[in-house]
Structure formats: structure tokens, C-alpha cells
Enzyme design. Structure first.
Site, PDB file in Angstrom:
ATOM      1  N   TYR A 144       0.720  -1.150   0.087  1.00  0.00           N
ATOM      2  CA  TYR A 144      -0.093   0.176  -0.128  1.00  0.00           C
ATOM      3  C   TYR A 144       0.944   1.263   0.043  1.00  0.00           C
ATOM      4  O   TYR A 144       0.272   2.385   0.221  1.00  0.00           O
ATOM      5  CB  TYR A 144      -0.720  -0.001   1.181  1.00  0.00           C
ATOM      6  N   ASP A 206      -1.668 -11.496   8.768  1.00  0.00           N
ATOM      7  CA  ASP A 206      -0.752 -12.384   8.120  1.00  0.00           C
ATOM      8  C   ASP A 206       0.471 -12.384   8.983  1.00  0.00           C
ATOM      9  O   ASP A 206       1.361 -13.122   9.232  1.00  0.00           O
ATOM     10  CB  ASP A 206      -0.663 -12.504   6.706  1.00  0.00           C
ATOM     11  N   HIS A 458       5.076  -6.574  -4.279  1.00  0.00           N
ATOM     12  CA  HIS A 458       3.893  -6.587  -4.391  1.00  0.00           C
ATOM     13  C   HIS A 458       2.657  -5.514  -4.169  1.00  0.00           C
ATOM     14  O   HIS A 458       3.066  -4.361  -3.463  1.00  0.00           O
ATOM     15  CB  HIS A 458       3.100  -7.763  -3.574  1.00  0.00           C
ATOM     16  N   TYR A 539     -11.015  -1.503  -0.358  1.00  0.00           N
ATOM     17  CA  TYR A 539     -11.272  -1.039   1.095  1.00  0.00           C
ATOM     18  C   TYR A 539     -10.081  -0.198   1.439  1.00  0.00           C
ATOM     19  O   TYR A 539      -9.955   0.453   2.375  1.00  0.00           O
ATOM     20  CB  TYR A 539     -11.532  -2.048   1.953  1.00  0.00           C
ATOM     21  N   ARG A 540      -9.070  -0.221   0.673  1.00  0.00           N
ATOM     22  CA  ARG A 540      -7.786   0.087   1.120  1.00  0.00           C
ATOM     23  C   ARG A 540      -7.028   0.440  -0.118  1.00  0.00           C
ATOM     24  O   ARG A 540      -7.043  -0.620  -1.007  1.00  0.00           O
ATOM     25  CB  ARG A 540      -7.228  -0.620   1.964  1.00  0.00           C
TER      26      ARG A 540
END
Ligand code: ADP
Length: 602
Positions: A144, A206, A458, A539-540
Site C-alpha cells: 500500500y 498475516d 507486490h 477497502y484500502r
């Protein structure tokens, strides 16, 4: 002081005249440089904040050093300072999983406040200089944007370095009060060291190296019954952009039963006894405006802990066929609504588990996305299904038994479904990890999937959907099709909330390969657009996609964004705190000029 901050994306363009240059009309990602022309001087930052001259910037830094001390202010002067690349030692300056040039989303300096007063003083200084400031707790927000700011050259506020105390663990009330630098590992270790694990568990995502505050304010999830971290937070202390300090909920009410010496600063005064027990307090509920927002800096937060349930059993249900996703989701929905499924379970695609166990080269020599036959072969080799459902039952044995029997019966409708317990197998490493995660034991094991490709980085594409077979299949087939077009393997999981599911698609790319980065960027932008056409929103998201996603939440001519911007301008008239975060821009920035263009095509 800078007269205007209305420069934009191309402010760092090497061909630009300086920090107030007009944005480039090019849709291509420019070869982003390290520094706008005219800003270079010895010891100056790699990237100046928009509208700043070197001289004014130096004045700011000198004043910040006065407040924080030399050792708590580091100016980023050299690309060599952008070399950190690993989660275990994360960069506080740039996005380690950069999808645009690594030198674009970068901070000009890192400031490390020692306490709440430092945060307040720095906010006052930033107001004085109109300095954009990007707060983070640990900076491990991987996928993010990490620690990187939305506006290049912002100063990074590293809250976690010095402000990292567990202020309270309350067994009777089952909560903790923490500072920004407290990670999931820290709180778990605290419980273990103090022999409290038999009474209280935390909930972990996670990977456990992130902060409890950063994850909760970004509305991250974990996998126990307390998996919705924002839902489980209770009570915050927040520094507003003006530097003013507030406490939310019951924290606003002084508590004479908790006496303290005179002369304490407000942030040192013990909170109300019910601050971590009742979220709402009196009047408008404020906490929401400090989540995924740029309206405040959270300096303390309460988090509910889960009483040890008195028994626990993790499980794996493997589902052999790709299309079993449909039936599985229709089985899961009623069970989750009834809380027969007590926790946040996950339905993981085979390649997510495969990538935890080995990189792509260990399965195939080809570069293209794997086809159905190859996926079946991998599933067979790993003794997994095409989809794999990880859950747990909690409580004393009779409770667990009955829940497990209902779950088993429901999933037995799927032909070939297999039911596996971690203690009965040595073949399923992911199940062993999930067995820890689902009881709140943090780990780093799942970092492995990012190495699916060499130099793996990623991005997360994370749309929300109803928990239905139709929605799940449609979202999955749409995503899979676009992944194939982009030449990317679909790696994803459905994370099942109380009424909806987060579909987390892990777009893995080689961070040193511009073509591959551009493909990942094209893919996520296309998926966001496709999703919006189906009424799905994320959502983000990553810094580069915030404006695009904010655009999709467009009901009634983007009325919600207008409300957010009205609040932004009222609380932060100088527009200093994380301008542009989640697509909320203050009025002294031109949103259009700051858009991040995507690659035009593949
Ligand atoms: P993590 O703790 O997982 O490493 P970060 O510290 O990177 O996560 O935080 C993720 C994002 O959440 C930041 O970029 C910032 O926007 C927001 N954030 C984190 N901590 C705070 C805080 N204490 N106050 C306000 N916003 C925060």
C-alpha cells in the site's frame, strides 16, 4: 513561506523549472528523477517539498532539530538512503514495493518525535512553514506504499521509533492501551513474558511486524473472532493538525478516581476508567474521521483483547475444483452470519499457498501465467485443493465438537472436499502457520509468497463483495482474465468478514523490471475500473491509486469527498497533514495536477 503548493505529479520532472512547475501533460510515467532542478545544494534533500526553496527548507530543518534534537532528524540527501528493501528492516523514506519510479514517493527527511509534546510542537512548526508531513507508526504498510508519503518531499513523522510503549494491559477489562510503535509481535511477547497468554490473546494480521495502531487506523484485518481491528479498537488520543490534543469517546471525560500529580501534560494524565471499554462517549462519534484519514495523528489507542477461549482447533478444508469457489461461498455465508464460523476465515487460491512453499521457478520454467492443468498439478503435488479454506473453532471441547460437526457437514456437499487438522499432517506448512495466526500468534512465514518472482514486490487489489457464489465467481473470473492479459499469475484469497468479504489479490512483480512494474500498474488500474463497473469498491489502496479509487466512490457528484474535504480544510487550513491521503486533498493543492498517471496500455 511557500506561496502556493499547487504543483503536481510532474513537480519532480527533471525538465521542470522547479518545484512550482506546471504538471506534465504526458500520460506516461516520466523518468522520475531524484530532485527538481534548482533545489540542489550540498546537504539538501533529494526531493524538496512542493513550493519550497532550499533556504526555507533548511530553516525548517534547523527548527525541527531544535525541537527534536539532532539525532531525531535525518535529511535524505542521497539515493543510497533509499536502499532498504526488506520487511525485517523497512525503509522509513520510500516505498520498497514501488510501482512508479522508486525516487518518486519519497520523504525529504525523517523526524522522530520522542513524545506527544514533540508531535504537537512539530505540527505547529509544520503549520508555520506549510510543510507537508506524513505520519506513520512502523512504515511496514507493504503493498500500500510502506512508509512513503503521497506528496514527494513531505517530511516523514516516524512515530514508532521512540513512542513504543505498551501503556496498559488490563486483564479484567481485556484490553491494551498502546503507543504507535507497538507491533503485534511486541504485544504478543508481552503477554507471553507476563504469563498472560492463558488469559488474553491478541489478533494478528498475516505478518506480525506492523503496528497495532497503523493497522487498525488503516482498517486492516486479522483472523481470530477479533479480526476486524478497527471494530476492536476502543478510545484514541489524537494530535490534530493544529497541534491540539484530544481524546475520543470516554477519554474526553476526566476521571477523579485516577489521581495524579499536578503539572502533568494532558497526554500524561491517566485516562478515564471506561476509555477502553465504551467506544462512543457522548455526542458525535469522532473516531471514524481519524481512520484512513489525514485529520489527526494517533498517539495512543485502546485495543480489545480476546479472552482465551479455553480451547482451540484450527482446520483446513481443501476444495478440488476451481468452480467449487461458488458452492463454498454459498455455504460460508449463512455459517458466518450465524457465527458457526466464529473467526475471520480465508478461502485461499492454490497459488497463494504454493507461493508460500516455493517460488515460481520451483514449479515451472515458463514466464506466462500458469494454466488450469499446471494449477491442478501443483495442487496435487502439495496435497491441496484449487481452493483451500482455513478456519478455526474456539471454546471448550463440547462447543468445538458441535461447531466442527456442523461445518464439516455443510462442506461435505462439495464432492472431494477434504478435512485436515494441523496435528494430523506434516504435509501442510501453510496450515501450521495458519494454526498460529488464527490463535493470535504473529509470524513472518507469509512473507515468502512475495518471492514468487525474482526481486518480488507486490501491490494489493482489495475489493469488497457480498459473500455469495455469484459475486465471488464474477469477481474472480474478472480478475483472472485481466491478470492473464497482464501476464501475471492470479494469487488471491477471500477473507470473510461478518457480512462481506475482502478479496485480496496479490499482484506480484519484479521491482527492478520497469516493464513488469508498468504491467502491474496497468493491471491494478484496470481492475479498479472493472470493479467499479460492477459496483465493487476497494477497502484500502496504494498511494498511486488513491485518487482513482476516491473517484469511484462518486454517489451524488462525489458528495462524500466534498464532505471529507470540507472537514480537511476546517481542521487543517494550511493543508499540512498527509495531503492527498485516500484522495482527500486540501484546498491549497490542485487534485488534478497531483494525479498519478498510469501506463497508457500494456
Ligand atoms: P504498519 O504499522 O503496518 O507498519 P504504517 O505505520 O506504515 O503501518 O501505517 C500505515 C498508514 O497508516 C500510514 O501511512 C498512515 O497513513 C497511517 N498511520 C499509521 N500510524 C498512524 C498514526 N499513529 N496516526 C495517524 N495515521 C497513522
Amino acid at each position: 513561506m511557500p506561496a502556493t503548493l499547487k504543483s503536481g505529479y510532474a513537480a519532480s520532472d527533471p525538465n521542470a523549472d522547479g518545484p512550482t512547475a506546471k504538471p506534465s501533460s504526458s500520460k506516461k510515467i516520466p523518468n522520475l528523477p531524484t530532485q527538481p532542478k534548482g533545489s540542489q545544494h550540498s546537504g539538501g534533500p533529494l526531493t524538496l517539498p512542493p513550493g519550497f526553496t532550499s533556504e526555507v527548507y533548511d530553516e525548517f530543518i534547523a527548527a525541527a532539530r531544535q525541537i527534536l534534537g539532532e539525532q531525531n532528524v535525518t535529511v535524505i540527501t542521497d539515493v543510497a538512503q533509499l536502499s532498504l528493501e526488506h520487511y525485517t528492516d523497512p525503509s522509513k523514506v520510500h516505498d520498497m514495493h514501488n510501482v512508479v519510479e522508486k525516487t518518486y514517493f519519497v520523504a525529504s527527511a525523517v523526524l522522530c518525535p520522542r513524545d506527544v509534546k514533540d508531535v504537537q510542537d512539530i505540527m505547529k512548526l509544520c503549520n508555520q512553514f506549510e510543510m507537508p508531513v506524513w505520519p506513520f507508526s512502523i512504515g511496514r504498510n507493504t503493498g500500500y506504499g510502506g512508509a512513503a508519503p503521497r506528496v514527494p518531499g513531505s517530511v516523514a513523522l516516524d512515530l514508532g521509533k521512540n513512542m513504543n510503549k505498551i501503556l496498559e494491559v488490563n486483564v479484567e477489562g481485556a484490553f491494551a492501551l498502546v503507543e504507535p510503535g507497538v507491533t503485534f509481535f511486541d504485544l504478543h511477547e508481552y503477554l507471553v513474558k507476563n504469563n498472560l497468554r492463558d488469559q488474553l490473546w491478541i489478533d494478528v494480521p498475516d505478518i506480525g511486524g506492523g503496528s497495532i495502531i497503523g493497522n487498525a487506523v488503516e482498517r486492516g484485518v486479522g483472523y481470530t473472532p477479533y479480526g476486524d481491528h478497527w471494530m476492536m479498537h476502543c478510545g484514541m488520543e489524537v494530535v490534530l493538525p493544529s497541534g491540539e490534543l484530544i481524546r475520543t469517546g470516554m477519554g474526553a471525560l476526566p476521571d477523579p478516581s485516577r489521581p495524579h500529580p499536578d503539572g502533568l501534560r494532558p497526554d500524561q494524565v491517566p485516562g478515564n476508567r471506561a476509555w477502553q471499554l465504551f467506544n462512543y462517549g457522548f455526542g458525535p462519534y469522532n473516531d471514524g474521521i481519524f481512520s484512513q484519514s489525514n485529520l489527526g495523528i494517533v498517539t495512543k489507542m485502546g485495543i480489545w483483547l480476546m479472552p482465551n477461549p479455553g480451547g482451540y482447533q484450527a482446520y483446513l478444508i481443501t476444495l478440488p475444483r476451481d468452480e467449487d469457489l461458488h458452492t463454498a461461498l454459498d455455504i460460508i455465508r449463512p455459517l458466518r452470519l450465524q457465527m458457526v464460523l466464529q473467526n475471520v476465515p480465508t478461502l485461499r487460491h492454490i497459488l497463494l499457498d504454493a507461493a508460500v512453499s516455493g517460488n515460481k521457478k520451483s514449479y515451472t520454467q515458463k514466464d506466462e501465467p500458469l494454466d488450469d492443468e499446471e494449477l491442478d498439478a501443483i495442487a496435487k503435488k502439495l496435497k491441496l485443493g484449487r481452493w483451500n479454506f482455513y478456519g478455526a473453532v474456539y471454546g471448550p471441547e463440547p462447543v468445538r465438537k458441535v461447531l466442527w460437526s456442523v461445518i464439516k457437514e455443510a462442506f461435505s456437499k462439495i464432492e472431494g472436499a477434504q478435512f485436515i487438522l494441523p496435528e494430523e499432517t506434516k504435509d501442510h506448512p501453510v496450515l501450521q502457520t495458519r494454526s498460529g495466526t488464527l490463535q493470535g500468534i504473529p509470524s513472518l512465514d507469509e512473507l515468502a509468497w512475495v518471492n514468487w518472482l525474482p526481486n518480488g514486490a507486490h501491490l494489493f487489489f482489495s475489493p469488497i463483495a457480498k459473500i455469495t457464489g455469484d459475486d465471488g465467481m464474477l469477481q474472480y473470473s474478472m480478475t483472472k482474465k485481466r491478470c492473464k492479459e497482464a501476464g501475471v499469475d492470479f494469487i488471491g484469497t477471500f477473507t470473510i468478514g461478518m457480512r462481506e468479504m475482502h478479496h485480496i489479490v496479490c499482484i506480484v512483480f519484479d521491482r527492478y523490471n520497469k516493464e513488469k512494474r508498468d504491467r502491474a500498474h496497468w493491471l491494478i488500474r484496470t481492475l479498479i475500473q472493472d470493479a467499479a463497473e460492477h459496483g465493487w469498491g476497494e477497502y484500502r489502496t496504494h498511494l498511486a491509486l488513491m485518487d482513482q479509487i476516491a473517484d469511484t466512490y462518486s454517489f451524488n457528484d462525489n458528495a462524500q469527498r466534498k464532505l471529507n474535504e470540507t472537514m480537511k480544510n476546517a481542521l487543517d487550513p494550511k493543508g499540512i497533514l498527509a495531503p492527498g491521503k485516500n484522495g482527500v486533498w486540501p484546498s491549497n493543492y490542485d487534485r488534478e495536477a497531483w494525479r498519478i498517471p498510469g501506463p497508457d496500455s500494456l
